[in-house]
Design an enzyme around this catalytic site. Sequence first.
Site, PDB file in Angstrom:
ATOM      1  N   SER A   1       0.902  -0.895  -0.190  1.00  0.00           N
ATOM      2  CA  SER A   1       0.020   0.290   0.176  1.00  0.00           C
ATOM      3  C   SER A   1       0.927   1.141  -0.266  1.00  0.00           C
ATOM      4  CB  SER A   1      -0.897  -0.159   0.999  1.00  0.00           C
ATOM      5  OG  SER A   1      -2.362   0.862   0.905  1.00  0.00           O
TER       6      SER A   1
ATOM      7  N   ASP B   1      -9.560  -3.869  -6.387  1.00  0.00           N
ATOM      8  CA  ASP B   1      -9.426  -2.661  -4.994  1.00  0.00           C
ATOM      9  C   ASP B   1      -8.906  -1.315  -5.851  1.00  0.00           C
ATOM     10  OD1 ASP B   1      -6.962  -0.987  -3.569  1.00  0.00           O
ATOM     11  OD2 ASP B   1      -5.333  -2.366  -4.413  1.00  0.00           O
TER      12      ASP B   1
ATOM     13  N   HIS C   1      -7.678  -5.145  -1.246  1.00  0.00           N
ATOM     14  CA  HIS C   1      -6.912  -3.802  -0.802  1.00  0.00           C
ATOM     15  C   HIS C   1      -6.731  -4.090   0.851  1.00  0.00           C
ATOM     16  CE1 HIS C   1      -4.164  -0.770  -0.496  1.00  0.00           C
ATOM     17  NE2 HIS C   1      -3.986  -0.101   0.268  1.00  0.00           N
TER      18      HIS C   1
END
Length: 422
Positions: free
Chosen positions: A208, A362, A392
């Site tokens: 991320s 995501d 995600h």
Amino acid sequence: MAFVYTTLAIIGTIFFSPLILPVVFLWAVCYDFFNSDLPPGIDQPLKLRFYHSVFMSTLVVGKILEKLGICGDLSLLRFFLEGIPPWRDSKLLIQDLKVDDVPLRIYQPKQPPTVKRRGLLYFHGGAGTFGSIGKTLASFMPLSIKFRPLILLSEECNSVVVSVGYRLAPEHPYPGQYFDCLNATLHFMRNLKEYHVDPTLIIIGGDSCGANFATVICQLLLNKRDLPKVRAQVLIYPGLQGIDFQLPAYQQNASVPILFRKLVLYFCFRYLNKKPLYLDDIIQNCHVPESMKLKYKKWVSADNIPDEFKIRGYKPQKNSSYKPEVYEVIKEVLAMTFSPLLAEDGIICQLPESYIVTCEFDVLRDDGLLYKKRLEENGVQVTWYHSESGFHGLLSFFGYGIFSFLSAKKIMDNTVNYINSL
């Protein structure tokens, strides 16, 4: 759904008592559980509904406590995430230290090395505002949610893994996180002998926003001629640009847990220590000057996304007008640190071999796809793994038995295989 959360926060603030918080929390959990937008094909939807409802409800209660001056939503979120039970492992040596006030946790196999090991620097996710390497080992407090994947990487890849506890925003202002990550990286690369690490096998990675940090650090290290060259970068569902929030993935997954499109912007503002403003305008890309749109369209555009990723409800965006007042509140996301996808070809072509993970459900999926394309067009070898049922943040749940997701295990297995191939 945002209206409901706001209403709950207002009700909780007006009618605050020690009993109202659990009521608001349970109300928010139930509402979110039954109203989450989960598309067909996503991994274990009931489990995801529950986790996401708890996550969002924690933010709601945190907002109430923030309005009352007790604590902020980020503080409450950090408290909950730190409360996940630890997983200690007798096969590893685990060392805690600090470099320029930045905590590091170093994992390495206990068995004495017969050959030099790989070295992996890893930056955790959390939008730069939450997540950590965990409490100190001596404190007997729970450890970080990132503990389990890193144990696996150290054990299965015979690697020295350095988890970097960069200091969090907004208490430590942007762009301080990048300096923390860079200083930790430089310290490790200058002390490889101490950890029996092969200087030709240094890997930099993250998930991320941590993958964003890893990308930027790899670009910055190109100027450090006195240091060993990075062997590979490992980028797990990276966020790499803030110029286009109308890419197919942002449209398709705008309301898909755990990371909503508006939640991306909310955390961007919190990261920058600013009040969230003009969210709808930013979603329409009104924050981007026309000159930037024209300059970077060749790199950041739905035209560069393969057609198979546009099937699920994508509609090309109509031209939006630039609004200077919107640009002023969020202009930082257009900088090269926030958006390393915008780096010039002269930088991209020098980068190390790359491993990129994307997840179908995501909002950041297309950031990874676009970076993959840029790297390949500049002659950089890319190994790509796409989780067709992933979402995600799913690695945060890895290693918890029935509480984990099958797609997370597949990502970790593939990542281990890639690192072992180097």
